[in-house]
Design a protein around this motif. Structure first.
Motif, PDB file in Angstrom:
ATOM      1  N   ARG A  41      -2.493  -5.418   8.942  1.00  0.00           N
ATOM      2  CA  ARG A  41      -1.944  -4.518   7.924  1.00  0.00           C
ATOM      3  C   ARG A  41      -1.905  -5.179   6.556  1.00  0.00           C
ATOM      4  O   ARG A  41      -2.088  -4.513   5.528  1.00  0.00           O
ATOM      5  CB  ARG A  41      -0.556  -4.051   8.357  1.00  0.00           C
ATOM      6  N   LEU A  42      -1.651  -6.498   6.509  1.00  0.00           N
ATOM      7  CA  LEU A  42      -1.716  -7.210   5.237  1.00  0.00           C
ATOM      8  C   LEU A  42      -3.131  -7.177   4.666  1.00  0.00           C
ATOM      9  O   LEU A  42      -3.321  -7.003   3.458  1.00  0.00           O
ATOM     10  CB  LEU A  42      -1.255  -8.659   5.423  1.00  0.00           C
ATOM     11  N   LEU A  43      -4.129  -7.326   5.530  1.00  0.00           N
ATOM     12  CA  LEU A  43      -5.516  -7.207   5.083  1.00  0.00           C
ATOM     13  C   LEU A  43      -5.778  -5.807   4.533  1.00  0.00           C
ATOM     14  O   LEU A  43      -6.510  -5.646   3.553  1.00  0.00           O
ATOM     15  CB  LEU A  43      -6.474  -7.503   6.244  1.00  0.00           C
ATOM     16  N   GLY A  44      -5.171  -4.816   5.162  1.00  0.00           N
ATOM     17  CA  GLY A  44      -5.319  -3.449   4.679  1.00  0.00           C
ATOM     18  C   GLY A  44      -4.719  -3.268   3.299  1.00  0.00           C
ATOM     19  O   GLY A  44      -5.330  -2.645   2.411  1.00  0.00           O
ATOM     20  N   GLY A  45      -3.519  -3.804   3.086  1.00  0.00           N
ATOM     21  CA  GLY A  45      -2.891  -3.702   1.771  1.00  0.00           C
ATOM     22  C   GLY A  45      -3.712  -4.392   0.692  1.00  0.00           C
ATOM     23  O   GLY A  45      -3.859  -3.870  -0.419  1.00  0.00           O
ATOM     24  N   ALA A  46      -4.252  -5.569   1.020  1.00  0.00           N
ATOM     25  CA  ALA A  46      -5.080  -6.286   0.054  1.00  0.00           C
ATOM     26  C   ALA A  46      -6.368  -5.528  -0.245  1.00  0.00           C
ATOM     27  O   ALA A  46      -6.859  -5.524  -1.383  1.00  0.00           O
ATOM     28  CB  ALA A  46      -5.398  -7.686   0.584  1.00  0.00           C
ATOM     29  N   THR A  47      -6.917  -4.865   0.767  1.00  0.00           N
ATOM     30  CA  THR A  47      -8.147  -4.089   0.557  1.00  0.00           C
ATOM     31  C   THR A  47      -7.880  -2.889  -0.331  1.00  0.00           C
ATOM     32  O   THR A  47      -8.687  -2.546  -1.205  1.00  0.00           O
ATOM     33  CB  THR A  47      -8.732  -3.652   1.913  1.00  0.00           C
ATOM     34  N   TRP A  48      -6.739  -2.225  -0.135  1.00  0.00           N
ATOM     35  CA  TRP A  48      -6.359  -1.133  -1.031  1.00  0.00           C
ATOM     36  C   TRP A  48      -6.224  -1.647  -2.469  1.00  0.00           C
ATOM     37  O   TRP A  48      -6.660  -0.982  -3.415  1.00  0.00           O
ATOM     38  CB  TRP A  48      -5.047  -0.505  -0.580  1.00  0.00           C
ATOM     39  N   ALA A  49      -5.607  -2.813  -2.638  1.00  0.00           N
ATOM     40  CA  ALA A  49      -5.416  -3.363  -3.984  1.00  0.00           C
ATOM     41  C   ALA A  49      -6.760  -3.639  -4.654  1.00  0.00           C
ATOM     42  O   ALA A  49      -6.941  -3.354  -5.846  1.00  0.00           O
ATOM     43  CB  ALA A  49      -4.584  -4.649  -3.905  1.00  0.00           C
ATOM     44  N   LEU A  50      -7.711  -4.189  -3.897  1.00  0.00           N
ATOM     45  CA  LEU A  50      -9.028  -4.453  -4.461  1.00  0.00           C
ATOM     46  C   LEU A  50      -9.723  -3.150  -4.852  1.00  0.00           C
ATOM     47  O   LEU A  50     -10.306  -3.050  -5.946  1.00  0.00           O
ATOM     48  CB  LEU A  50      -9.887  -5.221  -3.455  1.00  0.00           C
ATOM     49  N   LEU A  51      -9.664  -2.147  -3.978  1.00  0.00           N
ATOM     50  CA  LEU A  51     -10.304  -0.871  -4.282  1.00  0.00           C
ATOM     51  C   LEU A  51      -9.714  -0.253  -5.546  1.00  0.00           C
ATOM     52  O   LEU A  51     -10.447   0.196  -6.440  1.00  0.00           O
ATOM     53  CB  LEU A  51     -10.157   0.089  -3.106  1.00  0.00           C
ATOM     54  N   LEU A  52      -8.404  -0.213  -5.645  1.00  0.00           N
ATOM     55  CA  LEU A  52      -7.763   0.377  -6.825  1.00  0.00           C
ATOM     56  C   LEU A  52      -8.085  -0.421  -8.088  1.00  0.00           C
ATOM     57  O   LEU A  52      -8.260   0.156  -9.164  1.00  0.00           O
ATOM     58  CB  LEU A  52      -6.256   0.462  -6.610  1.00  0.00           C
ATOM     59  N   GLY A  53      -8.161  -1.740  -7.947  1.00  0.00           N
ATOM     60  CA  GLY A  53      -8.512  -2.565  -9.093  1.00  0.00           C
ATOM     61  C   GLY A  53      -9.919  -2.289  -9.596  1.00  0.00           C
ATOM     62  O   GLY A  53     -10.151  -2.198 -10.807  1.00  0.00           O
ATOM     63  N   LEU A  54     -10.866  -2.146  -8.683  1.00  0.00           N
ATOM     64  CA  LEU A  54     -12.242  -1.838  -9.084  1.00  0.00           C
ATOM     65  C   LEU A  54     -12.352  -0.429  -9.664  1.00  0.00           C
ATOM     66  O   LEU A  54     -13.082  -0.201 -10.628  1.00  0.00           O
ATOM     67  CB  LEU A  54     -13.184  -2.000  -7.885  1.00  0.00           C
ATOM     68  N   LEU A  55     -11.613   0.513  -9.083  1.00  0.00           N
ATOM     69  CA  LEU A  55     -11.675   1.894  -9.568  1.00  0.00           C
ATOM     70  C   LEU A  55     -11.037   2.050 -10.940  1.00  0.00           C
ATOM     71  O   LEU A  55     -11.368   2.988 -11.673  1.00  0.00           O
ATOM     72  CB  LEU A  55     -10.991   2.836  -8.579  1.00  0.00           C
ATOM     73  N   ALA A  56     -10.136   1.153 -11.305  1.00  0.00           N
ATOM     74  CA  ALA A  56      -9.474   1.255 -12.609  1.00  0.00           C
ATOM     75  C   ALA A  56     -10.476   1.160 -13.751  1.00  0.00           C
ATOM     76  O   ALA A  56     -10.222   1.660 -14.856  1.00  0.00           O
ATOM     77  CB  ALA A  56      -8.417   0.159 -12.744  1.00  0.00           C
ATOM     78  N   ARG A  57     -11.637   0.548 -13.506  1.00  0.00           N
ATOM     79  CA  ARG A  57     -12.654   0.387 -14.552  1.00  0.00           C
ATOM     80  C   ARG A  57     -13.767   1.429 -14.440  1.00  0.00           C
ATOM     81  O   ARG A  57     -14.756   1.343 -15.154  1.00  0.00           O
ATOM     82  CB  ARG A  57     -13.242  -1.026 -14.470  1.00  0.00           C
ATOM     83  N   GLU A  58     -13.585   2.383 -13.533  1.00  0.00           N
ATOM     84  CA  GLU A  58     -14.616   3.401 -13.330  1.00  0.00           C
ATOM     85  C   GLU A  58     -14.268   4.691 -14.070  1.00  0.00           C
ATOM     86  O   GLU A  58     -13.108   4.927 -14.438  1.00  0.00           O
ATOM     87  CB  GLU A  58     -14.779   3.695 -11.839  1.00  0.00           C
ATOM     88  N   ALA A  59     -15.270   5.542 -14.235  1.00  0.00           N
ATOM     89  CA  ALA A  59     -15.070   6.850 -14.845  1.00  0.00           C
ATOM     90  C   ALA A  59     -14.270   7.749 -13.908  1.00  0.00           C
ATOM     91  O   ALA A  59     -14.282   7.549 -12.683  1.00  0.00           O
ATOM     92  CB  ALA A  59     -16.424   7.483 -15.159  1.00  0.00           C
TER      93      ALA A  59
END
Length: 249
Positions: A41-59
């Motif tokens: 579950r910690l890996l899941g939380g970190a994966t969500w954080a990475l996805l949201l971080g990358l999406l923050a720079r997207e259109a």
């Protein structure tokens, strides 16, 4: 061959996104081999954080498309894994890193497809993907391992999207990323595909060779649903920001 819309990123930035996703996917699958449910579950939380971080720079359009892919893929995961048991994960249920992982895979495929490096070599890359995918599917049908009819069917989907999809290069990226993670994930025993589908009629490889063909359907759902999602978000924001005029005395 229709290119993907330009989102303002440069070639190096696009390839960096794909590289980060591939490194992250590798790390998560390696760490999951012996992880407890809590660690998973910690890996899941970190994966969500990475996805949201990358999406923050997207259109906004890319964010909406990725959100739809995550929702669609999550529904598929819970239907075909714990319910129908077409494939099973190492621990019961669907790992928390899988839903955001689908978003990362889609984003990596999108980044590869819109990069100038891929656009400059579009035709050779599409041809190489079709040839490599076909060879892999034929191996699944005639090779010494498990018979893989499902993989051959999905290859037909992939070839169709390469020919008629909105951007062949997106499916080139999907083939690279999905094939890599399927081979690595099954080799590490993070998940395993059953020998047959629930009817017992369709043989399945472990992994199925043409699994990337499934991402064409995810992308189709994203393209069809993203405009409506964006309109719904705009309406919701308008209602939240709207304030009635004060009453006249």
């Amino acid at each position: 061959m229709r290119p993907l819309p330009d989102t303002g990123r440069g070639g190096r930035a696009d390839l960096a996104v794909a590289g980060v996703v591939l490194v992250w996917v590798t790390a998560v699958l390696l760490l999951d081999r012996g992880a407890t449910l809590g660690q998973q579950r910690l890996l899941g939380g970190a994966t969500w954080a990475l996805l949201l971080g990358l999406l923050a720079r997207e259109a906004p359009l890319v964010r909406a498309q990725t959100a739809i892919v995550v929702a669609f893929a999550t529904a598929v995961e819970y239907t075909f894994s714990p319910l129908l048991e077409v494939y099973l994960y190492r621990l019961p249920g669907v790992p928390w890193f899988v839903p955001p992982g689908h978003g990362l895979v889609y984003l990596a495929a999108l980044a590869i497809g819109r990069s100038p490096q891929a656009r400059a070599r579009a035709r050779p890359l599409v041809t190489a993907t079709a040839v490599a995918g076909t060879a892999y599917a034929v191996w699944g049908l005639v090779g010494p391992g498990r018979l893989d009819v499902l993989g051959a069917f999905w290859l037909c989907c992939l070839l169709g999207f390469l020919r008629w999809g909105r951007s062949a290069l997106l499916y080139v990226g999907a083939f690279v990323v999905v094939t890599y993670l399927e081979v690595l994930g099954t080799a590490l025993h993070v998940w395993a595909w059953q020998p047959y589908d629930p009817t017992g009629l369709v043989p399945i490889g472990n992994p199925p060779s043409g699994a990337a063909g499934g991402y064409g359907w995810f992308d189709l759902a994203a393209v069809l649903g993203a405009p409506a999602l964006l309109r719904a978000v705009r309406r919701a924001r308008s209602r939240l920001l709207w304030r009635p005029a004060p009453a006249q005395r």
